[in-house]
Structure formats: structure tokens, C-alpha cells
Design a protein around this motif. Structure first.
Motif, PDB file in Angstrom:
ATOM      1  N   GLU A 167      27.089 -13.287  68.651  1.00 54.39           N
ATOM      2  CA  GLU A 167      26.897 -13.905  67.340  1.00 54.39           C
ATOM      3  C   GLU A 167      25.406 -14.034  67.008  1.00 54.39           C
ATOM      4  O   GLU A 167      24.996 -13.818  65.870  1.00 54.39           O
ATOM      5  CB  GLU A 167      27.557 -15.287  67.289  1.00 54.39           C
ATOM      6  CG  GLU A 167      29.062 -15.252  67.366  1.00 54.39           C
ATOM      7  CD  GLU A 167      29.689 -14.583  66.162  1.00 54.39           C
ATOM      8  OE1 GLU A 167      29.392 -14.989  65.020  1.00 54.39           O
ATOM      9  OE2 GLU A 167      30.474 -13.637  66.358  1.00 54.39           O
ATOM     10  N   VAL A 168      24.609 -14.369  67.998  1.00 56.44           N
ATOM     11  CA  VAL A 168      23.160 -14.461  67.790  1.00 56.44           C
ATOM     12  C   VAL A 168      22.626 -13.103  67.347  1.00 56.44           C
ATOM     13  O   VAL A 168      21.820 -13.014  66.411  1.00 56.44           O
ATOM     14  CB  VAL A 168      22.434 -14.952  69.062  1.00 56.44           C
ATOM     15  CG1 VAL A 168      20.919 -14.834  68.905  1.00 56.44           C
ATOM     16  CG2 VAL A 168      22.819 -16.386  69.387  1.00 56.44           C
ATOM     17  N   LEU A 228      28.812 -16.009  72.449  1.00 56.05           N
ATOM     18  CA  LEU A 228      27.913 -16.537  71.417  1.00 56.05           C
ATOM     19  C   LEU A 228      26.649 -15.692  71.282  1.00 56.05           C
ATOM     20  O   LEU A 228      26.067 -15.617  70.197  1.00 56.05           O
ATOM     21  CB  LEU A 228      27.550 -17.991  71.716  1.00 56.05           C
ATOM     22  CG  LEU A 228      28.682 -19.001  71.523  1.00 56.05           C
ATOM     23  CD1 LEU A 228      28.254 -20.378  72.027  1.00 56.05           C
ATOM     24  CD2 LEU A 228      29.113 -19.062  70.075  1.00 56.05           C
ATOM     25  N   ARG A 241      16.956 -27.526  66.209  1.00 55.80           N
ATOM     26  CA  ARG A 241      18.387 -27.300  65.940  1.00 55.80           C
ATOM     27  C   ARG A 241      19.015 -28.556  65.361  1.00 55.80           C
ATOM     28  O   ARG A 241      19.736 -28.512  64.368  1.00 55.80           O
ATOM     29  CB  ARG A 241      19.095 -26.874  67.226  1.00 55.80           C
ATOM     30  CG  ARG A 241      20.580 -26.543  67.131  1.00 55.80           C
ATOM     31  CD  ARG A 241      21.587 -27.674  67.292  1.00 55.80           C
ATOM     32  NE  ARG A 241      21.281 -28.694  68.239  1.00 55.80           N
ATOM     33  CZ  ARG A 241      21.779 -28.791  69.460  1.00 55.80           C
ATOM     34  NH1 ARG A 241      22.608 -27.873  69.916  1.00 55.80           N
ATOM     35  NH2 ARG A 241      21.470 -29.807  70.234  1.00 55.80           N
ATOM     36  N   ALA A 250      20.366 -19.840  61.354  1.00 54.92           N
ATOM     37  CA  ALA A 250      21.571 -19.654  62.166  1.00 54.92           C
ATOM     38  C   ALA A 250      21.219 -19.162  63.566  1.00 54.92           C
ATOM     39  O   ALA A 250      21.868 -19.550  64.544  1.00 54.92           O
ATOM     40  CB  ALA A 250      22.521 -18.677  61.479  1.00 54.92           C
ATOM     41  N   LEU A 258      22.501 -21.194  66.795  1.00 48.05           N
ATOM     42  CA  LEU A 258      23.343 -20.522  67.786  1.00 48.05           C
ATOM     43  C   LEU A 258      22.635 -20.336  69.127  1.00 48.05           C
ATOM     44  O   LEU A 258      23.276 -20.416  70.178  1.00 48.05           O
ATOM     45  CB  LEU A 258      23.818 -19.174  67.250  1.00 48.05           C
ATOM     46  CG  LEU A 258      24.939 -19.245  66.228  1.00 48.05           C
ATOM     47  CD1 LEU A 258      25.151 -17.889  65.569  1.00 48.05           C
ATOM     48  CD2 LEU A 258      26.228 -19.722  66.895  1.00 48.05           C
ATOM     49  N   ALA A 310      23.179 -23.279  71.112  1.00 45.62           N
ATOM     50  CA  ALA A 310      24.567 -23.347  71.586  1.00 45.62           C
ATOM     51  C   ALA A 310      24.755 -22.460  72.818  1.00 45.62           C
ATOM     52  O   ALA A 310      25.467 -22.827  73.754  1.00 45.62           O
ATOM     53  CB  ALA A 310      25.523 -22.928  70.470  1.00 45.62           C
TER      54      ALA A 310
END
Length: 126
Positions: free
Chosen positions: A23-24, A20, A80, A35, A39, A42
Motif C-alpha cells: 500500500e505504501v 501494508l 502521523r 498517506a 501508512l 502503520a
């Protein structure tokens, strides 16, 4: 940001949190500030559940408290949640804010990443 949080030492890392994190990085480069915040939280959740408190079954609010993570992560969690869970009477973000408050949103996103890496590297091993 990561190097400062990592410091010296070895760490047990969460496979999902590592994935993840990539993705960040991607959404940060795209300027997708909301986003990044979503993320980043997460990543924190995955990292703490896999490396700090395996088997923990409580919610994220309880997880952060139990892990002894930075209390500012609770504010990030609330942000979030506001972004993810709609409140029609008070939207957490609007289209106008996406365009007019870019600098503020970027600052929030970068703070989220700082907190994310702090939690990611919470406990160095031996």
C-alpha cells in the motif's frame, strides 16, 4: 531504499507489515504524500509488534523505545498523529500545502519510507 535497509541477512517478516508495504508503494506512486507518512508508521508498528516484540501491549511511542528503533521514528509518529488527529487550531496539513508544498511533502514521505524500511529490517536473524 529497501535494499539499503535490508543489507545481508535473513529476517523474520510481519505478514501485515508486508501487505501494508504494498500500500505504501501504491500511494507513493500516486504522490499521496500524507498517506505515505500515515501508512509508513502503520508498517513500523505492525513489523515491530509481530517480529521484534510479540505480545507487546503498550502504545506506539513505548513500542519504538522498547524496540530500540531509530529515535527519528518518534518524530515520524508525531507527524502521523498530527495528520490523523485533527487540531482545528493548527491543522497538520492544508489544501494550500497540498499544492504549494509538494516538494517538501514528498521529501517527508521519502524520509518516512527510509525510516520504515530501517525498522522493518531492524534485527537480522542467523
Amino acid at each position: 531504499m529497501e535494499e539499503q535497509a535490508r543489507g545481508e541477512g535473513s529476517f523474520l517478516l510481519s505478514e501485515q507489515a508486508c501487505a501494508l508495504t504494498a500500500e505504501v508503494q501504491a500511494v507513493l506512486c500516486a504522490g499521496a504524500w500524507a498517506a505515505v507518512i500515515i501508512l509508513a508508521m502503520a508498517v513500523v508498528d505492525a513489523a515491530l509488534r509481530e517480529t521484534e516484540l510479540p505480545g507487546f501491549t503498550g502504545n506506539t511511542q513505548q513500542l519504538l523505545a522498547q524496540a530500540g528503533a531509530n529515535p527519528r521514528l518518534q518524530a515520524l509518529r508525531r507527524r502521523r498523529n498530527a495528520l490523523v488527529h485533527l487540531n482545528p487550531e493548527s491543522p497538520a496539513i492544508t489544501v494550500d500545502q497540498q499544492w504549494s508544498d509538494r516538494a517538501q511533502l514528498e521529501q517527508e514521505a521519502r524520509q518516512a519510507i527510509t525510516l520504515m524500511f530501517e525498522a522493518f529490517y531492524l534485527s537480522p536473524g542467523t
